[in-house]
Design a protein around this motif. Sequence first.
Motif, PDB file in Angstrom:
ATOM      1  N   MET A 101      39.972  49.933  43.589  1.00 20.47           N
ATOM      2  CA  MET A 101      41.070  49.261  42.906  1.00 20.47           C
ATOM      3  C   MET A 101      40.564  48.307  41.833  1.00 20.47           C
ATOM      4  O   MET A 101      41.076  48.279  40.711  1.00 20.47           O
ATOM      5  CB  MET A 101      41.920  48.495  43.924  1.00 20.47           C
ATOM      6  CG  MET A 101      42.708  49.383  44.870  1.00 20.47           C
ATOM      7  SD  MET A 101      43.682  48.434  46.059  1.00 20.47           S
ATOM      8  CE  MET A 101      44.845  47.640  44.974  1.00 20.47           C
ATOM      9  N   MET A 102      39.547  47.520  42.169  1.00 19.77           N
ATOM     10  CA  MET A 102      39.018  46.564  41.206  1.00 19.77           C
ATOM     11  C   MET A 102      38.410  47.281  40.007  1.00 19.77           C
ATOM     12  O   MET A 102      38.670  46.925  38.850  1.00 19.77           O
ATOM     13  CB  MET A 102      37.967  45.676  41.872  1.00 19.77           C
ATOM     14  CG  MET A 102      37.267  44.714  40.927  1.00 19.77           C
ATOM     15  SD  MET A 102      38.349  43.465  40.222  1.00 19.77           S
ATOM     16  CE  MET A 102      38.170  42.176  41.451  1.00 19.77           C
ATOM     17  N   GLY A 103      37.602  48.293  40.246  1.00 22.18           N
ATOM     18  CA  GLY A 103      36.969  49.015  39.154  1.00 22.18           C
ATOM     19  C   GLY A 103      37.965  49.718  38.256  1.00 22.18           C
ATOM     20  O   GLY A 103      37.830  49.718  37.026  1.00 22.18           O
ATOM     21  N   GLY A 104      39.006  50.314  38.858  1.00 18.01           N
ATOM     22  CA  GLY A 104      40.031  50.984  38.060  1.00 18.01           C
ATOM     23  C   GLY A 104      40.775  50.021  37.160  1.00 18.01           C
ATOM     24  O   GLY A 104      41.034  50.319  35.978  1.00 18.01           O
ATOM     25  N   ALA A 105      41.121  48.842  37.692  1.00 15.09           N
ATOM     26  CA  ALA A 105      41.831  47.843  36.893  1.00 15.09           C
ATOM     27  C   ALA A 105      40.977  47.351  35.734  1.00 15.09           C
ATOM     28  O   ALA A 105      41.462  47.160  34.611  1.00 15.09           O
ATOM     29  CB  ALA A 105      42.264  46.677  37.779  1.00 15.09           C
ATOM     30  N   ALA A 128      49.442  42.386  34.335  1.00 15.64           N
ATOM     31  CA  ALA A 128      49.617  43.325  35.448  1.00 15.64           C
ATOM     32  C   ALA A 128      48.265  43.790  35.994  1.00 15.64           C
ATOM     33  O   ALA A 128      48.053  43.861  37.214  1.00 15.64           O
ATOM     34  CB  ALA A 128      50.444  44.524  34.995  1.00 15.64           C
ATOM     35  N   LEU A 129      47.343  44.092  35.109  1.00 16.34           N
ATOM     36  CA  LEU A 129      46.021  44.533  35.546  1.00 16.34           C
ATOM     37  C   LEU A 129      45.245  43.387  36.185  1.00 16.34           C
ATOM     38  O   LEU A 129      44.466  43.595  37.119  1.00 16.34           O
ATOM     39  CB  LEU A 129      45.239  45.107  34.365  1.00 16.34           C
ATOM     40  CG  LEU A 129      45.777  46.446  33.833  1.00 16.34           C
ATOM     41  CD1 LEU A 129      45.062  46.843  32.550  1.00 16.34           C
ATOM     42  CD2 LEU A 129      45.631  47.539  34.882  1.00 16.34           C
ATOM     43  N   ARG A 130      45.476  42.180  35.687  1.00 12.35           N
ATOM     44  CA  ARG A 130      44.834  41.016  36.300  1.00 12.35           C
ATOM     45  C   ARG A 130      45.340  40.806  37.730  1.00 12.35           C
ATOM     46  O   ARG A 130      44.586  40.430  38.625  1.00 12.35           O
ATOM     47  CB  ARG A 130      45.125  39.781  35.447  1.00 12.35           C
ATOM     48  CG  ARG A 130      44.497  38.503  35.968  1.00 12.35           C
ATOM     49  CD  ARG A 130      42.999  38.616  36.035  1.00 12.35           C
ATOM     50  NE  ARG A 130      42.372  37.361  36.422  1.00 12.35           N
ATOM     51  CZ  ARG A 130      41.092  37.213  36.687  1.00 12.35           C
ATOM     52  NH1 ARG A 130      40.279  38.246  36.625  1.00 12.35           N
ATOM     53  NH2 ARG A 130      40.594  36.053  37.035  1.00 12.35           N
ATOM     54  N   LEU A 131      46.621  41.057  37.949  1.00 12.27           N
ATOM     55  CA  LEU A 131      47.185  40.972  39.300  1.00 12.27           C
ATOM     56  C   LEU A 131      46.508  41.971  40.232  1.00 12.27           C
ATOM     57  O   LEU A 131      46.198  41.654  41.384  1.00 12.27           O
ATOM     58  CB  LEU A 131      48.694  41.225  39.260  1.00 12.27           C
ATOM     59  CG  LEU A 131      49.568  40.067  38.799  1.00 12.27           C
ATOM     60  CD1 LEU A 131      50.987  40.554  38.530  1.00 12.27           C
ATOM     61  CD2 LEU A 131      49.592  38.955  39.849  1.00 12.27           C
ATOM     62  N   LEU A 132      46.283  43.181  39.741  1.00  7.06           N
ATOM     63  CA  LEU A 132      45.626  44.203  40.553  1.00  7.06           C
ATOM     64  C   LEU A 132      44.187  43.793  40.871  1.00  7.06           C
ATOM     65  O   LEU A 132      43.706  43.997  41.998  1.00  7.06           O
ATOM     66  CB  LEU A 132      45.651  45.544  39.827  1.00  7.06           C
ATOM     67  CG  LEU A 132      45.127  46.759  40.610  1.00  7.06           C
ATOM     68  CD1 LEU A 132      45.900  46.940  41.913  1.00  7.06           C
ATOM     69  CD2 LEU A 132      45.232  48.019  39.760  1.00  7.06           C
ATOM     70  N   GLN A 133      43.494  43.206  39.884  1.00  2.00           N
ATOM     71  CA  GLN A 133      42.139  42.702  40.132  1.00  2.00           C
ATOM     72  C   GLN A 133      42.142  41.662  41.249  1.00  2.00           C
ATOM     73  O   GLN A 133      41.316  41.706  42.164  1.00  2.00           O
ATOM     74  CB  GLN A 133      41.581  42.051  38.864  1.00  2.00           C
ATOM     75  CG  GLN A 133      40.933  42.993  37.879  1.00  2.00           C
ATOM     76  CD  GLN A 133      40.184  42.220  36.810  1.00  2.00           C
ATOM     77  OE1 GLN A 133      40.588  41.141  36.387  1.00  2.00           O
ATOM     78  NE2 GLN A 133      39.081  42.770  36.351  1.00  2.00           N
ATOM     79  N   GLY A 134      43.068  40.721  41.164  1.00  2.00           N
ATOM     80  CA  GLY A 134      43.137  39.665  42.167  1.00  2.00           C
ATOM     81  C   GLY A 134      43.453  40.191  43.549  1.00  2.00           C
ATOM     82  O   GLY A 134      42.894  39.739  44.553  1.00  2.00           O
ATOM     83  N   PHE A 135      44.364  41.163  43.620  1.00  2.00           N
ATOM     84  CA  PHE A 135      44.736  41.768  44.898  1.00  2.00           C
ATOM     85  C   PHE A 135      43.512  42.408  45.554  1.00  2.00           C
ATOM     86  O   PHE A 135      43.267  42.235  46.760  1.00  2.00           O
ATOM     87  CB  PHE A 135      45.829  42.807  44.669  1.00  2.00           C
ATOM     88  CG  PHE A 135      46.281  43.514  45.914  1.00  2.00           C
ATOM     89  CD1 PHE A 135      47.185  42.928  46.780  1.00  2.00           C
ATOM     90  CD2 PHE A 135      45.803  44.783  46.212  1.00  2.00           C
ATOM     91  CE1 PHE A 135      47.609  43.578  47.936  1.00  2.00           C
ATOM     92  CE2 PHE A 135      46.212  45.445  47.360  1.00  2.00           C
ATOM     93  CZ  PHE A 135      47.121  44.837  48.217  1.00  2.00           C
ATOM     94  N   ALA A 136      42.737  43.143  44.757  1.00  3.84           N
ATOM     95  CA  ALA A 136      41.554  43.815  45.297  1.00  3.84           C
ATOM     96  C   ALA A 136      40.493  42.811  45.740  1.00  3.84           C
ATOM     97  O   ALA A 136      39.894  42.946  46.814  1.00  3.84           O
ATOM     98  CB  ALA A 136      40.971  44.763  44.246  1.00  3.84           C
ATOM     99  N   LEU A 137      40.267  41.769  44.936  1.00  2.00           N
ATOM    100  CA  LEU A 137      39.248  40.786  45.287  1.00  2.00           C
ATOM    101  C   LEU A 137      39.643  39.983  46.521  1.00  2.00           C
ATOM    102  O   LEU A 137      38.791  39.572  47.308  1.00  2.00           O
ATOM    103  CB  LEU A 137      38.988  39.847  44.111  1.00  2.00           C
ATOM    104  CG  LEU A 137      37.802  38.894  44.273  1.00  2.00           C
ATOM    105  CD1 LEU A 137      36.514  39.670  44.502  1.00  2.00           C
ATOM    106  CD2 LEU A 137      37.660  37.986  43.071  1.00  2.00           C
ATOM    107  N   GLY A 138      40.953  39.797  46.712  1.00  3.92           N
ATOM    108  CA  GLY A 138      41.425  39.091  47.894  1.00  3.92           C
ATOM    109  C   GLY A 138      41.031  39.783  49.184  1.00  3.92           C
ATOM    110  O   GLY A 138      40.851  39.138  50.223  1.00  3.92           O
ATOM    111  N   GLY A 139      40.887  41.093  49.145  1.00  3.41           N
ATOM    112  CA  GLY A 139      40.470  41.839  50.325  1.00  3.41           C
ATOM    113  C   GLY A 139      38.981  42.105  50.396  1.00  3.41           C
ATOM    114  O   GLY A 139      38.459  42.420  51.464  1.00  3.41           O
TER     115      GLY A 139
END
Length: 475
Positions: A101-105, A128-139
Motif C-alpha cells: 500500500m505504501m509503495g503504491g501510493a 488522498a494519496l497522503r492519506l493512503l501513505q499514513g494508513f499504511a505506515l500506521g500498520g
Amino acid sequence: MPTPDSPASAPPTPPGSLRRIVAASLIGTTIEWYDFFLYGSAAALVFNKLFFPDSDPLVGTLLSFLTYAVGFAARPVGALVFGHYGDRLGRKKLLILSLLMMGGATCAIGLLPTHATVGSAAPVLLTALRLLQGFALGGEWGGAVLLVSEHGDARRRGFWASWPQTGAPAGQLLATGVLSALTTLLSDSAFESWGWRVPFLLSGVLVVVGLWIRLSVDESPVFKAALARAEARKAATDGGADAAEKMPLVAVLRHHWRDVLIAMGARMAENISYYVITAFVLVYATSDHVGLGKQTALNAVLIASAVHFAVIPAWGALSDRIGRRPVYLLGAAGVGAWAFPFFLLIDTKGFPALLLAVTVGLIFHGAMYAPQAAFFSEMFATRMRYSGASIGAQFSSVAAGAPAPLIATALLADYDSATPIALYVIAAALLTLVAVGVAKETRDRDLAAVEPTSAPSPRPASEGAGRKARSASAQ
C-alpha cells in the motif's frame, strides 16, 4: 506442562534466522519511511510551488505541510485496522500488505499532475494519496518491531528490536540523499519540472526488493504459540471464543489502557523533536531569517541521519544493560535541554554549526527511539500486542508529529523568532519525562508470559523470573 491458559516461552530463534528477520524488518521499514519522509522533504522544498502556487511562499509552505499532516491523521486508523487483524491473523501477512500500500501510493504521487495541469484537483489527489501513505505506515511500525521482538533473544531484545527503528534514519538518509543528488545535478527549473518525480517513482523498485525479503521470513513464534493456546481454549469451550480474542482493541482498552496512555506520552517528545529537527529545519535554515541554501540544509540532515542510524543500536544495547526507562528519560531530557542551543547554532548561519545542531538533536532523539520498540512491545499481552503497541504509538502522532512542522512554521511566521518553537519542544519533553517517569521498567519481562490479568497466576518457585514478568504486566 503448560495448560492452554498458561503462557510458555517460545523456543529461541536461531541466530541466522534472527538476522534474516531483522533484515526483513529493517529493509521494509526503511522503504516505508523513505516514502513517508520523501513526502515531507518535498513538501518543504517544492510542493508549495507545484500544488499551491497562488499562495504567499510561507503560506504555501504551511498548506504543503498541512497535506503532510493529513498523513498522520490516517495513521491511527491504520493502527486500529492493522493491529486488529495482525493480532488475529499474524504479523507477517499485514506487513506485506502495508508495504504494498505504501509503495503504491508513493509511486502514484510521482505520476500526479500538478496545479498548472489540473488546477485544484491536484492538491486533492495529493491529499488522498497522503492519506493512503499514513494508513499504511500506521500498520507498519507495530508489526515490524513485534516481528523482531517476538523472535529475538530476550537478553538482547532492546538491541535487536532497535534495528527496525533504524529504518527511520535510513529512510530519511535515502530520501534526503536522493533529493540532494537531484538538486545538485539538476537546475532549479528542471527539478521543479520533472526531477522531483524521480525519487517517488524509485519507490516501486524498492518495494519489489522489500517484498521479496519479507516473503522469506517466518511468522513470530510467540504469536503462533499464543494462537495455539487460543485455539485450545476455543475447543475446550465448545467453539466459544474470548471477547479479547475477537476484539483486540476492546481488550487493549480494558486491560492495558494505562500502558496506552504511557506510550502516547512517551511519543510526544520523540515525535515532535524529530520532525522539528529533520523537516522544519529545512524551512528554518532556508528562510530569510537564516538564509542558508536548501542544498546546505539537505546535506546537514543527510550527514546527521547517518550518525542517527549508527547510534540507535548502541542506545538499544544500553537499554538491555540499564533498562528502557533510564535511556528513554535521558533522551527526553536531552532534546529539551538542546532546544535553545539547536536554534542558536543555526542562527550563526554556518554549515558546521547547522550540522552540529541537527546531529546532537538526533543523537538525543535516538535515545528515545531506540528502546521504544522493546519498551512498547513488553507492555502488552501477545494477542493484543500489535493493537496495543500500534495504538499507543500512532494515536499520539496526531497530536505530536502531525502538527509539529505546521506549528513550528506558524510560530516562525507569527513571531519571526525561534524562541516559541524551542519552548514548544521543551513542553513536549516535559510531558514525555512525566509519562516515562511513571511507567514501570519492562526490560526483564518474558513476552510469552505477559498476560492481561489483574494478578499473577501461581507458578513454581523455580519459575521466579516468569512470575516476576507476569506480575509486572498488570500495571
